[in-house]
Write an enzyme that holds these catalytic residues in place. Structure first.
Site, PDB file in Angstrom:
ATOM      1  N   ASP B 323       0.793  -1.218   0.000  1.00 26.71           N
ATOM      2  CA  ASP B 323       0.000   0.000   0.000  1.00 26.71           C
ATOM      3  C   ASP B 323       0.829   1.273   0.000  1.00 26.71           C
ATOM      4  O   ASP B 323       0.301   2.350  -0.253  1.00 26.71           O
ATOM      5  CB  ASP B 323      -1.010  -0.031   1.137  1.00 26.71           C
ATOM      6  CG  ASP B 323      -2.073  -1.109   0.891  1.00 26.71           C
ATOM      7  OD1 ASP B 323      -2.645  -1.118  -0.199  1.00 26.71           O
ATOM      8  OD2 ASP B 323      -2.301  -1.940   1.773  1.00 26.71           O
ATOM      9  N   TYR B 407     -10.107  -1.037   2.897  1.00 28.97           N
ATOM     10  CA  TYR B 407      -9.426  -1.001   4.188  1.00 28.97           C
ATOM     11  C   TYR B 407      -9.028   0.405   4.599  1.00 28.97           C
ATOM     12  O   TYR B 407      -8.814   1.269   3.758  1.00 28.97           O
ATOM     13  CB  TYR B 407      -8.135  -1.825   4.123  1.00 28.97           C
ATOM     14  CG  TYR B 407      -8.239  -3.157   4.838  1.00 28.97           C
ATOM     15  CD1 TYR B 407      -8.447  -3.212   6.208  1.00 28.97           C
ATOM     16  CD2 TYR B 407      -8.113  -4.348   4.145  1.00 28.97           C
ATOM     17  CE1 TYR B 407      -8.528  -4.431   6.866  1.00 28.97           C
ATOM     18  CE2 TYR B 407      -8.196  -5.572   4.803  1.00 28.97           C
ATOM     19  CZ  TYR B 407      -8.406  -5.609   6.155  1.00 28.97           C
ATOM     20  OH  TYR B 407      -8.494  -6.804   6.800  1.00 28.97           O
TER      21      TYR B 407
END
Lengths: 673, 673
Positions: B323, B407
């Site tokens: 990420d 998320y």
């Protein structure tokens, strides 16, 4: 209306129990140690709780109420002057004794604070000790302080008598402040008192050497404190004064609290409910913990802790406190203060203690209860719409704090809005110190101040969790995640990992295995989650902290067998509450603790099981732990795992807190210089 | 006055850098990805910081100021229409390009959010995809949502092109709410886009079977969402509504904050000082962290994270987000809200981002800063006098939050009054879901809602700590505590344990060893603590969390070699900031990450070393993680160890908080019933 079965004995009930005991032991001196609630037999209590939760508000409970029993601990001193230790159970409603044990000489009763006073008095009265102290040429204005300690493990070579010892320090009285920190001036001498004769029976001289010196060499000079230095912690004495630029943080609840307390023991908060009690040994205990009426825990407590010291020099092999079994954590609980021990809107609970005459009195503010914010509970932003939904994690904290001579421990149970239960321990206070010669260092600890060696030691805690996951018949299993072998059919790309489940069939000790993500689940095998099909459960990952380091067979090791596993699973039996056994004071080996309990190899599947969580800290002190150590914080988390049918906090409102403001005056966009 | 060298590029500086790039690439399309501060070469910066801290307030710094450099990342699209990825450094003061790299085709630039939009557009335009969606008979009122994702690791068999993929869901539009939770309705289909052609080049069909079904079997019916059920989290849609009995907790600072911020980057608080910056890849970064002017950390950042999924069925072996490297944590940072993301008195910091045209704009409120109370900092009660001295643990929190599709992660750096530095990560948001046939369960995850399988996965984080313990020449060692052998001379009673120290001479990967209390210390070998004689140091215990589980040699394993140790120690080199290397998007193997850095086997004793802390969570979802998961909290603690000469919090005032009050109305002594 009779008190709830989990409610602590009132002053009146306590006095009544005392009177029954006194009437049963005429013509002798009865020296009381403790009187407190004997919790009901679990079979009776299960029925009672079932009826209680089935009853409508306002209705009475249709169940036999368990008898209201007082556990009375006392010495009987007859004409031979030799105290004999008794434990009795008194039914305070029928005013009858229902059980009576005379405890054998192989066990020592837990100490009382007045025994500590006897030691201080004995030191004053001992000519030998006074002469020994005179050998030290204390600096002008210094006075002796004797710090009473339990004697520690009884050597195989020592006579089986009841002893106390004193750690000795000099206190600088020139500042006129009774809180001047004497731990900065350790004296290398330990008086030992025979508790029956109340006389100093021996004086141990301590080595003060460093690396390379012999274990017994007493190399110190009489001017033993000259190389020590002041290390004050009370604000008016702190060197340099206290900092002035710390602005207050205020925590307020203008609309009141979200919790309700009734009956001085029953707490309701955010779908949770439980009873809280307090006893002299374990301090605060939670009972019958439920969420939306569903049972999760029957009883939750801190059961024991052991603090062994690693200094190889005699008599430090005996230096090993069992702070719950030796003296009682509840007995050592602080009277908590508004605005100091926690912030916000606080509810305090009182306990009842007795003096040696058995007369009860209030032990005020031993537990505090408050709610607190713990940051973001859950958040999701829909990046398409830009809408963020964010909620706070709210916790209810049930806290008690104990002082054991130099050390303090802050114990807290925290329930949270996500269905979690956290046990928290903070270790703070003053590290235990001994004198070390000028300029030396030691492999037994760290020199944290001139002449002050803070000895290496461990703190190992045991919490006891008696679960009741949707009922009392539960099973323990652990799950691990393992790399799966490559396989064309089942793992063609190597990314699959498998979850292996192992059911704990028999009572036993088990260990943490973080390398396998070992997660223990307490399941109710009789009830499945509607969505996942898995049994409802609570899970926890035992912290993989270091176990006791003392060598197998050593006194420290033998006394604390509970430290040999991170998790113990046992089958419930009434009165099995203590990880290291009922009697730890001067013990030579753990008797009746978890190590013995698991030997029964009970079947614990679909049974009433008990879980013990052991965790701790190897504390090799740093200079920053001096003169009062910053809190070392440990947490054990119990979390629902397929117990609920969604995140239980999903309905926590995401409303914006209106009291939060932008920081302005403190912030300038100008350059620093 | 020129900006401080650690200060992020202003809008003007950013625009200037863009203009330089545009002027250097005439006659082609320049598609910008990022423009942000290239931090100065460390040698220059060391000199600058030394001079800065030697300067008197108000004086200018007598040191050459490092050049002010902009890192520009962009695609050049010439007449052949094939984008070529460039990275340039522009000196914004001299308006010159000082470095220029054309990145080889073996690497992919990090993705931009507008590439995600291209995927959504391509799906709309693809007849094949639209036809495939029509095969599903979505319930009335349901609409398709395409959730763009990085493609993941490039299979050895795939052509080396730039791809994006879309996870597909149905959204119930009947409630008229654009935030209705579509993750509850997963569709078993993944469109893949060729980023150069912007066309859907392939459609992957997903298996929906359970235990015992083949890896490829598509057993599902066209009415694929009929067994799914609503799972809303926005408050107006939550089933049962939100709870009404949660009373506000307000946190106020009526006398203002204890922190000061100047120059929009320089923070001073309770003897601490540091600079804070923000960049598109790492988010918030701390620089030049000092306590009372003494240097502790040169740079502290979250470097990378990897989230591999364990579902054995293709194409989930590719499902592995990086990420930070793939899309940039800074790019995904939330615009934080007063009263929601933190409580109290808050200072926000803004960043600057660019569009594909290179035009900069403010990225508001990406960092929040506030102070908070974290319970008892230290306490001691003198049981003789009854006097308790208790102080609070105060923390300064620097927080940023990122959203990555489903998320979210909450990252915080916390400095505290006891000299500690804590890295905190909270994982929250919505678990990634795929469709599963009615009534089935799976070994690849947990069924958290009707038809919804939440796949097992891991989150593995890497933090980067560039220490400067009283200067840049530091050494890493680890200490372990071990049971000592019985020995008449050295361990006659078996209670001694020894502390073993191991110096980490060469750059390498190392592991946690909680069973030995393994504690890493970053020492300055050139400076000793006056009291203990030990070198000054900061210590940390790496959390012993599970490493990556994917099998050695697998794509997931190869791409994330940084996950193979809990600690990596490397020698500092400029531009080595990323644990998994500069380019992670579609990587097949980690290149230039820590695994490569340690291969140099640099001598790192008394050197400028860098420490990487790797920790994570094996996340086998529970029903309670649905529909938005409660925060899972991880912390790594860095603490002074003989760095100071006493507890640095010993001068924290112990004053009673005046706003705390007794809980009254909520509490009755009456019985519950």
């Amino acid at each position: 209306m009779a008190p709830h079965p989990f409610k602590i004995l009132s002053v009146e009930e306590t006095r009544l129990a005392r009177d029954v005991i006194l009437s049963l032991h005429p013509d002798v001196v009865v020296d009381f140690r403790e009187i407190f609630l004997q919790e009901p037999n679990k079979e009776l209590m299960k029925q009672y709780l079932e009826a209680e939760h089935a009853a409508q508000p306002g209705q009475s409970v249709h169940s036999k109420r368990p008898p209201r029993l007082a556990k009375c601990m006392y010495d009987i001193i007859g004409s031979d002057k030799v105290p004999e230790y008794h434990e009795s159970l008194v039914d305070v409603e029928t005013k009858k004794r229902v059980n009576h044990e005379v405890i054998g000489k192989e066990h020592q009763a837990s100490l009382t604070l007045w025994e500590f006073e006897h030691l201080v008095q004995a030191c004053k009265e001992s000519e030998e000790f006074q002469a020994a102290i005179k050998e030290f040429q204390l600096p002008e204005g210094f006075e002796l302080v004797v710090e009473p300690w339990p004697y520690g493990g009884l050597d195989a070579t020592s006579e089986n008598r009841r002893y106390f010892q004193g750690l000795c320090f000099g206190q600088d009285t020139r500042n006129g402040n009774p809180d001047s920190n004497f731990y900065a001036y350790p004296l290398p001498i330990i008086p030992v008192m025979d508790a029956h004769t109340r006389k100093i029976c021996r004086i141990d001289r301590l080595a003060t050497g460093g690396k390379g010196d012999s274990l017994t060499g007493k190399t110190h000079s009489p001017r033993i404190l000259d190389h020590c230095q002041s290390a004050e912690y009370v604000p008016e004495l702190v060197e340099g004064g206290t900092r002035k630029d710390m602005k207050p943080i205020n925590i307020t609840q203008p609309e009141g609290t979200s919790f309700k307390v009734s009956d001085e023991s029953f707490v309701e908060w955010q779908k949770w409910s439980f009873r809280v009690s307090f006893n002299p040994r374990e301090g605060a205990v939670l009972h019958d913990v439920r969420y939306e009426g569903r049972s999760i825990i029957y009883r939750l407590s801190i059961s024991e802790m052991s603090v062994p010291y690693a200094d190889a020099r005699a008599p430090f092999h005996r230096k090993q406190a069992f702070d719950f079994g030796d003296g009682g954590a509840g007995n050592c609980a602080n009277n908590l203060s508004l605005g100091c021990d926690c912030l916000g809107v606080i509810k305090y609970f009182d306990a009842v203690i007795v003096g040696s005459d058995g007369e009860p009195k209030e032990h005020p503010n031993v537990i505090c209860l408050h709610e607190q914010d713990n940051g973001i509970g859950w958040k999701h932003t829909n990046w398409r719409t830009g809408r963020a939904v964010v909620t706070r994690l709210r916790e209810l904290v049930i806290q008690f704090i104990i002082t054991l001579a130099n050390y303090e421990y802050v114990f807290a149970y925290k329930l949270d809005t996500a269905g979690g239960i956290t046990l928290e321990v903070r270790a703070t206070g003053i590290v235990s110190t001994v004198n070390i010669d000028p300029g030396k260092t030691s492999e037994y600890g760290n020199v944290v101040s001139g002449g002050v060696l803070a000895q290496n030691h461990q703190h190992i805690f045991a919490a006891r969790l008696d679960p009741a996951i949707d009922g009392h018949n539960n099973t323990l299993l652990y799950e691990e995640s393992h790399t799966a072998p490559w396989d064309k059919e089942t793992n063609p790309n190597g990314n699959f990992y498998e979850i292996r489940k192992t059911i704990v069939n028999r009572s036993q000790g088990l260990d943490a295995a973080p390398e396998h993500n070992r997660t223990f689940k307490i399941i109710n095998p009789n009830k499945k989650n509607k969505l996942s099909g898995n049994p409802v459960s609570y899970k926890f990952q035992p912290p993989a902290t270091q176990k006791l380091l003392a060598a197998p067979g050593s006194l420290q090791y033998q006394r604390a067998l509970f430290t040999q596993h991170h998790v113990w699973a046992t089958k419930y039996q009434d009165n099995e509450l203590y990880a290291a056994g009922r009697y730890t004071l001067q013990s030579q080996v753990e008797v009746g603790g978890v190590h013995d309990m698991v030997k029964r190899k009970d079947d614990i599947t679909n049974e009433d099981l008990v879980l013990w969580s052991v965790f701790g800290l190897t504390h090799n002190p740093r200079v920053e732990d001096w003169p009062v150590m910053p809190s070392e914080i440990f947490q054990v988390h119990f979390k629902p795992s397929d117990f609920f049918e969604r995140n239980p906090a999903i309905d926590v409102p995401s409303s914006k807190n209106q009291a939060s403001v932008l920081a302005k005056d403190c912030c300038s966009s100008g350059q620093k210089l």
